[in-house]
Scaffold this active site. Structure first.
Site, PDB file in Angstrom:
ATOM      1  N   LYS A 163       0.864  -1.182   0.000  1.00  0.00           N
ATOM      2  CA  LYS A 163       0.000   0.000   0.000  1.00  0.00           C
ATOM      3  C   LYS A 163       0.894   1.224   0.000  1.00  0.00           C
ATOM      4  CE  LYS A 163      -3.158   2.290   3.173  1.00  0.00           C
ATOM      5  NZ  LYS A 163      -4.258   2.016   4.099  1.00  0.00           N
TER       6      LYS A 163
HETATM    7  C1  5RP Z   1      -1.948   4.704   7.540  1.00  0.00           C
HETATM    8  C2  5RP Z   1      -2.819   3.625   7.038  1.00  0.00           C
HETATM    9  C3  5RP Z   1      -4.222   3.911   6.978  1.00  0.00           C
HETATM   10  O1  5RP Z   1      -5.000   2.758   7.077  1.00  0.00           O
HETATM   11  C4  5RP Z   1      -4.592   4.464   5.662  1.00  0.00           C
HETATM   12  O2  5RP Z   1      -3.519   4.983   4.940  1.00  0.00           O
HETATM   13  C5  5RP Z   1      -5.556   5.488   5.769  1.00  0.00           C
HETATM   14  O3  5RP Z   1      -6.292   5.504   4.629  1.00  0.00           O
HETATM   15  P1  5RP Z   1      -6.619   6.897   4.001  1.00  0.00           P
HETATM   16  O4  5RP Z   1      -5.303   7.601   3.802  1.00  0.00           O
HETATM   17  O5  5RP Z   1      -7.269   6.546   2.699  1.00  0.00           O
HETATM   18  O6  5RP Z   1      -7.536   7.586   4.954  1.00  0.00           O
HETATM   19  O7  5RP Z   1      -2.397   2.583   6.679  1.00  0.00           O
HETATM   20  O8  5RP Z   1      -0.683   4.587   7.002  1.00  0.00           O
END
Ligand code: 5RP
Length: 298
Positions: free
Chosen positions: A202
């Protein structure tokens, strides 16, 4: 002449039909064991090769953040419209009914809050992910931050433990407050995590150069949404990301902080799985939002 007993024992091996040896639909994932592949096929839709993960793990560092004050009320209406629930074990056990059929990507790294140094994390036990029937685990990594060594070690240990039980690990490229989210940094971080064994990554979308980030990372990438932006902008970002090779989103705030989160989840889904244009997906969002308002008035 053979009697009825012999007929019953006759075997049909159909030797003229060669047995198919299928590949696996995810990039860089052709050499995984069956359990690992099966779990990844629950995270990523084998037809589109993509996923809409709903990230609602923010409370683990931020407490009751906007849009997630009541996970029991805020998340359950979204559940039918997303592919994967990405959350902490506390959220799962307390707010998500065990009757859900949605796969879970369990956050396994923890140990810091926004009040102090975020990169000082440890990881929980893989047994907990197995116990919770998770389809994957997530480990945050802070490349270039004070906790770089600790968090990359967390990833290595989790991948090792996950490999023993067939549990995929999602490596998360966390970006410190002062750091640029550009292609150079994200390209480095995603590649490091993939080389350490993360099964998918991610990261953040960046422009220019996201295509190169994807090309240089040998396993699937999903993007985080980042901080809340207008709905059409978030849909455009998701479209550009999948257009440049991302295998979907792990989106939080841009779904649960939208004016109508249920409509937004469906609009994101149209972009990710149906390659819908962002403007069309935004029309869908507006229509669904209007219908929901109409129902409330009645
Ligand atoms: C933080 C994470 C969070 O789950 C995620 O990034 C948050 O999601 P968004 O940015 O879409 O609110 O892993 O690093």
């Amino acid at each position: 002449m053979p009697g009825p007993e012999a007929e019953k024992d006759k075997k049909d091996f159909r030797p003229q039909i060669p047995m198919k040896t299928e590949g696996f639909f995810l990039r860089g994932s052709a050499s995984l064991d069956w359990g690992m592949s099966n779990r990844l096929s629950r995270i990523f839709n084998p037809k589109s090769g993509r996923t809409v993960m709903l990230a609602f793990d923010h409370g683990y560092i931020m407490g009751p953040t906007t849009g997630l004050e009541r996970m029991d009320l805020d998340i359950l209406p979204l559940e039918p419209h997303i592919d994967v629930l990405m959350c902490t074990r506390g959220a799962l056990r307390s707010c998500i009914p065990a009757t859900t059929s949605k796969p879970v990507c369990l956050r396994l790294s923890a140990g810091a809050t926004i009040l102090r140094e975020l990169s000082m994390e440890m990881v929980g036990d893989i047994d907990e992910a197995v116990r919770l029937n998770a389809a994957a685990v997530a480990v945050q990594c802070y490349v270039g931050e004070p906790g770089e060594h600790a968090t990359l070690s967390n990833l290595v240990r989790t991948v090792d433990a996950g490999n023993r039980v067939g549990m995929p690990t999602m490596g998360v490229t966390a970006v410190g407050k002062e750091m640029a989210r550009d292609a150079r940094y994200l390209g480095l971080a995603t590649r490091v995590l993939a080389e350490l064994g993360a099964h998918f990554i991610k990261t953040y979308f960046c422009e220019p150069g996201f295509e190169d980030v994807v090309a240089g990372c040998p396993v699937p990438i999903v993007i985080a949404g980042g901080k809340k932006i207008p709905e059409l902008e978030a849909l455009k970002m998701a479209r550009r990301a999948v257009g440049q090779g991302a295998c979907g989103v792990d989106m939080g705030r841009n779904i649960f902080c939208a004016e109508d989160p249920v409509a937004m989840a469906q609009a994101v889904r149209a972009v990710v799985h149906e390659n819908e244009k962002p403007e069309k997906a935004f029309d869908l969002y507006q229509t669904l939002k209007g219908e929901a308002k109409g129902k409330k008035k009645r």
